[in-house]
Scaffold this motif. Structure first.
Motif, PDB file in Angstrom:
ATOM      1  N   ASP A  51      57.893  92.222  50.348  1.00 49.69           N
ATOM      2  CA  ASP A  51      56.662  92.299  50.497  1.00 49.69           C
ATOM      3  C   ASP A  51      56.662  90.939  52.332  1.00 49.69           C
ATOM      4  OD1 ASP A  51      56.336  93.410  48.102  1.00 49.69           O
ATOM      5  OD2 ASP A  51      55.614  91.691  47.517  1.00 49.69           O
ATOM      6  N   TRP A  52      56.851  90.266  52.475  1.00 47.88           N
ATOM      7  CA  TRP A  52      56.622  89.709  53.969  1.00 47.88           C
ATOM      8  C   TRP A  52      57.358  90.529  55.057  1.00 47.88           C
ATOM      9  CZ3 TRP A  52      58.716  87.512  58.052  1.00 47.88           C
ATOM     10  CH2 TRP A  52      57.694  86.490  58.427  1.00 47.88           C
ATOM     11  N   GLU A  54      57.773  93.067  55.176  1.00 47.89           N
ATOM     12  CA  GLU A  54      57.540  95.000  55.141  1.00 47.89           C
ATOM     13  C   GLU A  54      55.863  94.540  55.611  1.00 47.89           C
ATOM     14  OE1 GLU A  54      55.660  98.909  52.636  1.00 47.89           O
ATOM     15  OE2 GLU A  54      57.120  96.847  51.968  1.00 47.89           O
ATOM     16  N   ALA A  55      55.220  93.610  55.206  1.00 51.41           N
ATOM     17  CA  ALA A  55      53.808  93.509  56.135  1.00 51.41           C
ATOM     18  C   ALA A  55      54.156  93.704  57.506  1.00 51.41           C
ATOM     19  CB  ALA A  55      52.968  92.221  55.596  1.00 51.41           C
ATOM     20  N   GLN A  67      48.236  93.267  52.467  1.00 45.73           N
ATOM     21  CA  GLN A  67      49.471  92.542  53.119  1.00 45.73           C
ATOM     22  C   GLN A  67      48.806  91.973  54.544  1.00 45.73           C
ATOM     23  OE1 GLN A  67      50.258  96.609  55.093  1.00 45.73           O
ATOM     24  NE2 GLN A  67      52.855  96.464  54.328  1.00 45.73           N
ATOM     25  N   THR A  70      48.737  88.858  52.573  1.00 47.37           N
ATOM     26  CA  THR A  70      50.820  87.870  52.454  1.00 47.37           C
ATOM     27  C   THR A  70      51.346  87.147  53.770  1.00 47.37           C
ATOM     28  OG1 THR A  70      51.859  90.160  51.073  1.00 47.37           O
ATOM     29  CG2 THR A  70      53.054  89.132  52.492  1.00 47.37           C
TER      30      THR A  70
END
Length: 195
Positions: A51-52, A54-55, A67, A70
């Motif tokens: 997730d990190w 991607e953000a 995001q 995050t």
């Protein structure tokens, strides 16, 4: 004299830590009146995850609220680093390398387009004009030796993001001759230039 200082403590120990003591002494010598931001990593930092990533690789204006949340800690850590004239890092060598919490900090602040960028000539650090002092403590590893994978790594990472003025104060091989090692480190602190 530096106006703004970022102090990073990477030792898991709060009491009896040689790297914390050295950091105290460095700050007392070089920045007794500076504004100091303290980032204590004793309790660790979150590791980056999918997730990190991607953000981080989503354009800032296109990030969702989730995001942005995050990346909130990373943004704070980068802001602390950006604001500092002097960065003082307490670095205990754990098993020949940096503590996991310090590696997690590196992962949070080394961000393409934020603290470095890629150019046709290769990577370029964006946090220039800063000075870093690394206060190293080790039980048996000699700082700068072929089995020290901590100080060279940290020097490289700092240089990668633009902080190329990096000095090392080392209280190394403390398990072998603590008195001599501490005296040597104390003398190094005393010879640090003020500006």
């Amino acid at each position: 004299m530096p106006q703004t200082v970022l102090r990073i403590d990477a030792s898991a120990r709060r009491e009896g830590s040689v790297s914390r003591d050295l950091t105290d002494r460095i700050l007392a010598r070089l920045a007794p009146e500076a504004q100091v931001t303290v980032r204590d990593l004793a309790h660790g930092l979150p590791l980056i995850d999918a997730d990190w990533v991607e953000a981080n690789f989503t354009q800032a204006e296109a990030r969702t609220p989730a995001q942005r949340q995050t990346l909130a800690l990373s943004d704070t850590l980068v802001a602390e680093l950006t604001a500092a004239d002097l960065i003082v890092i307490g670095l205990p060598i754990y098993n020949f390398g940096v503590p996991a919490a310090l590696k997690a900090w590196v992962d949070q602040v080394a961000r393409a387009g934020v603290t470095f960028r890629y150019t046709e000539a290769g990577p370029e650090g964006l946090l220039t004009g800063k000075r870093a002092i690394v206060a190293v403590a080790s039980g048996g590893t000699e700082a700068g030796s072929e089995i020290d994978f901590a100080t060279g790594y940290l020097r490289h990472v700092l240089g990668f993001i633009g902080i190329t003025e990096v000095e090392v104060v080392a209280a190394d091989r403390l398990m072998l001759d603590a008195d001599s090692s501490l005296k040597k480190a104390s003398a190094q602190v005393d010879t640090l230039r003020a500006a």
